[in-house]
Design a protein around this motif. Structure first.
Motif, PDB file in Angstrom:
ATOM      1  N   GLN A  57       0.890  -1.105  -0.052  1.00 12.18           N
ATOM      2  CA  GLN A  57       0.034   0.020  -0.024  1.00 12.18           C
ATOM      3  C   GLN A  57       0.853   1.206  -0.023  1.00 12.18           C
ATOM      4  OE1 GLN A  57      -3.324   0.043   2.848  1.00 12.18           O
ATOM      5  NE2 GLN A  57      -3.342   2.357   2.796  1.00 12.18           N
ATOM      6  N   PRO A  58       0.683   2.103  -1.032  1.00  5.05           N
ATOM      7  CA  PRO A  58       1.470   3.192  -1.171  1.00  5.05           C
ATOM      8  C   PRO A  58       1.214   4.264   0.096  1.00  5.05           C
ATOM      9  CG  PRO A  58       0.396   2.831  -2.991  1.00  5.05           C
ATOM     10  CD  PRO A  58      -0.136   2.198  -2.229  1.00  5.05           C
ATOM     11  N   GLU A 130      -9.983  11.302   0.044  1.00 11.13           N
ATOM     12  CA  GLU A 130     -10.185  10.452  -0.970  1.00 11.13           C
ATOM     13  C   GLU A 130      -9.292   9.799  -1.600  1.00 11.13           C
ATOM     14  OE1 GLU A 130     -11.376  12.954  -4.442  1.00 11.13           O
ATOM     15  OE2 GLU A 130     -12.872  14.233  -3.298  1.00 11.13           O
ATOM     16  N   ARG A 131      -7.823   9.851  -1.217  1.00  9.86           N
ATOM     17  CA  ARG A 131      -6.931   9.046  -1.663  1.00  9.86           C
ATOM     18  C   ARG A 131      -7.006   7.807  -0.659  1.00  9.86           C
ATOM     19  NH1 ARG A 131      -1.281   8.151  -1.326  1.00  9.86           N
ATOM     20  NH2 ARG A 131      -0.443   7.504  -3.133  1.00  9.86           N
ATOM     21  N   ARG A 132      -6.976   8.138   0.551  1.00  8.65           N
ATOM     22  CA  ARG A 132      -7.102   7.204   1.549  1.00  8.65           C
ATOM     23  C   ARG A 132      -8.189   6.166   1.298  1.00  8.65           C
ATOM     24  NH1 ARG A 132      -6.732   6.754   7.323  1.00  8.65           N
ATOM     25  NH2 ARG A 132      -4.594   7.583   7.283  1.00  8.65           N
ATOM     26  N   SER A 136      -7.717   2.320   0.956  1.00  9.14           N
ATOM     27  CA  SER A 136      -8.376   1.495   1.634  1.00  9.14           C
ATOM     28  C   SER A 136      -9.370   0.489   1.284  1.00  9.14           C
ATOM     29  CB  SER A 136      -9.055   2.132   2.815  1.00  9.14           C
ATOM     30  OG  SER A 136      -8.051   3.306   3.597  1.00  9.14           O
ATOM     31  N   ALA A 137     -10.128   0.782   0.285  1.00  8.13           N
ATOM     32  CA  ALA A 137     -10.881  -0.067  -0.659  1.00  8.13           C
ATOM     33  C   ALA A 137     -10.121  -0.991  -1.304  1.00  8.13           C
ATOM     34  CB  ALA A 137     -11.843   0.636  -1.460  1.00  8.13           C
ATOM     35  N   ILE A 181      -1.155  -2.148  -4.002  1.00  6.13           N
ATOM     36  CA  ILE A 181      -2.564  -1.431  -3.819  1.00  6.13           C
ATOM     37  C   ILE A 181      -2.502  -0.454  -4.693  1.00  6.13           C
ATOM     38  CG2 ILE A 181      -4.068  -0.987  -2.183  1.00  6.13           C
ATOM     39  CD1 ILE A 181      -3.020  -3.691  -1.780  1.00  6.13           C
ATOM     40  N   GLY A 182      -3.628  -0.276  -5.296  1.00  8.62           N
ATOM     41  CA  GLY A 182      -4.085   1.048  -5.843  1.00  8.62           C
ATOM     42  C   GLY A 182      -5.153   1.555  -5.547  1.00  8.62           C
ATOM     43  N   LEU A 183      -5.803   2.766  -6.029  1.00  8.92           N
ATOM     44  CA  LEU A 183      -7.103   3.417  -5.710  1.00  8.92           C
ATOM     45  C   LEU A 183      -8.157   2.474  -6.280  1.00  8.92           C
ATOM     46  CD1 LEU A 183      -6.559   7.102  -6.685  1.00  8.92           C
ATOM     47  CD2 LEU A 183      -6.137   5.981  -4.477  1.00  8.92           C
ATOM     48  N   HIS A 184      -8.820   1.815  -5.284  1.00  9.93           N
ATOM     49  CA  HIS A 184      -9.842   0.641  -5.925  1.00  9.93           C
ATOM     50  C   HIS A 184      -9.515  -0.331  -6.341  1.00  9.93           C
ATOM     51  CE1 HIS A 184     -12.770   3.884  -4.104  1.00  9.93           C
ATOM     52  NE2 HIS A 184     -12.353   4.490  -4.751  1.00  9.93           N
ATOM     53  N   HIS A 185      -8.159  -0.769  -6.465  1.00  6.37           N
ATOM     54  CA  HIS A 185      -7.930  -1.929  -7.113  1.00  6.37           C
ATOM     55  C   HIS A 185      -6.581  -2.555  -6.553  1.00  6.37           C
ATOM     56  CE1 HIS A 185      -5.169   0.857  -9.273  1.00  6.37           C
ATOM     57  NE2 HIS A 185      -4.436  -0.143  -9.558  1.00  6.37           N
TER      58      HIS A 185
END
Length: 297
Positions: A57-58, A130-132, A136-137, A181-185
């Motif tokens: 996770q970044p 928003e990034r968190r 997280s998702a 880990i990326g944003l929603h993926h």
């Protein structure tokens, strides 16, 4: 390696991101000069840092405000400080394993401008929400898809193997070589070479079975999302050095794993989780791509 700018405190950074915190008031304890940026360390923080040993996770981004100034936090990483000398090492330059008693552990907030004027001051730390939320998702989807994949592959083991928390052979843990880990993926990669075969896994006919395996994984994921059960991060202490675990009780039992990341509050928040499987490197690598919510699949 960086040189200390002030005598360093021996207490590791206290972190509040396991509970989902996005804001905190803290005191600046240390600043270091990096190659072309600076690092800021506080006694406490809500920022989640990228782990240097397993960089899945970044790190969080956001702002640090104090002394009439605002600093944009470009990244958050792990730092370690030698308790005797005050020497600070950052991310991949850390020479010891976490838990070494001669070192304390910290969240380093990476900023562009020199923050030393803030030393000793109280500041407000604010994470980009928003990034968190997107990370997280993505991380929760990643933690759920592992046991779903293990369940789909359980009949491909010819020898006894270590089991996951739901009782299936833990392919996800045994074969994984990287996770991002990326944003929603998320994207997980598994090596299926000779070493895995010697452990009892058979990849015979896997290419032809990928569609069915993917469908099995997605049926489980849909069930777990629809159940809208709580997702917890259990901690053994308040500092960045303490162990944290992902925990989620699904219909088949408890999904648990060592995990230092951030997560949604319930599986229902994900909206949906969709997994895709493909083979790479001539069939020697299995690639698992997972999307949540409105992310492209």
């Amino acid at each position: 390696m960086t040189e200390p700018t002030t005598p360093f405190l021996n207490d590791s950074t206290l972190v509040s991101f396991p509970s989902g915190a996005l804001d905190a008031v803290a005191t600046v304890r240390h600043a270091v000069a990096l190659t072309d940026r600076y690092g800021l360390i506080c006694d406490a923080t809500p920022f989640h840092p990228e782990d240097h040993t397993w960089p899945d996770q970044p790190g969080d981004q956001g702002t640090v405000e104090g002394g009439g100034r605002a600093f944009e936090v470009l990244d958050s990483v792990i730092a370690a400080a030698h308790r005797s000398t005050g020497e600070v090492r950052v991310a991949g330059d850390i020479p010891v394993r976490r838990g070494d008693p001669d070192w304390s552990w910290h969240v380093l907030h990476v900023v562009a401008d020199d923050p030393r004027a803030l030393l000793g001051r109280e500041v407000r730390l604010s994470v980009d929400p928003e990034r968190r939320a997107g990370l997280s998702a993505g991380h929760t989807g990643c933690e759920l898809v592992g046991p779903a994949l293990n369940a789909a592959l359980r009949d491909r083991w010819r020898k006894e193997a270590g089991l996951d928390s739901l009782g299936a052979p833990d392919f996800d843990k045994i074969a994984i070589v990287s996770s991002r880990i990326g944003l929603h993926h998320s994207v997980d990669r598994y090596r299926m070479g000779k070493s895995l075969r010697r452990k009892g896994f058979t990849a015979d006919g896997l290419a032809e079975a990928l569609g069915d395996l993917e469908a099995q994984v997605n049926v489980l994921l849909a069930e777990w999302v629809a159940a809208d059960v709580p997702v917890l991060v259990r901690t053994e202490g308040p500092s960045i050095a303490d162990v944290r675990r992902f925990s989620c009780e699904v219909g088949q039992g408890p999904v648990t794993a060592l995990c230092g990341g951030t997560h949604v509050a319930t599986t229902g928040e994900l909206g949906r989780v969709v997994a895709r499987l493909e083979l790479a490197d001539g069939g020697q690598e299995l690639v698992l791509s997972t999307s949540t919510g409105g992310a492209a699949t």
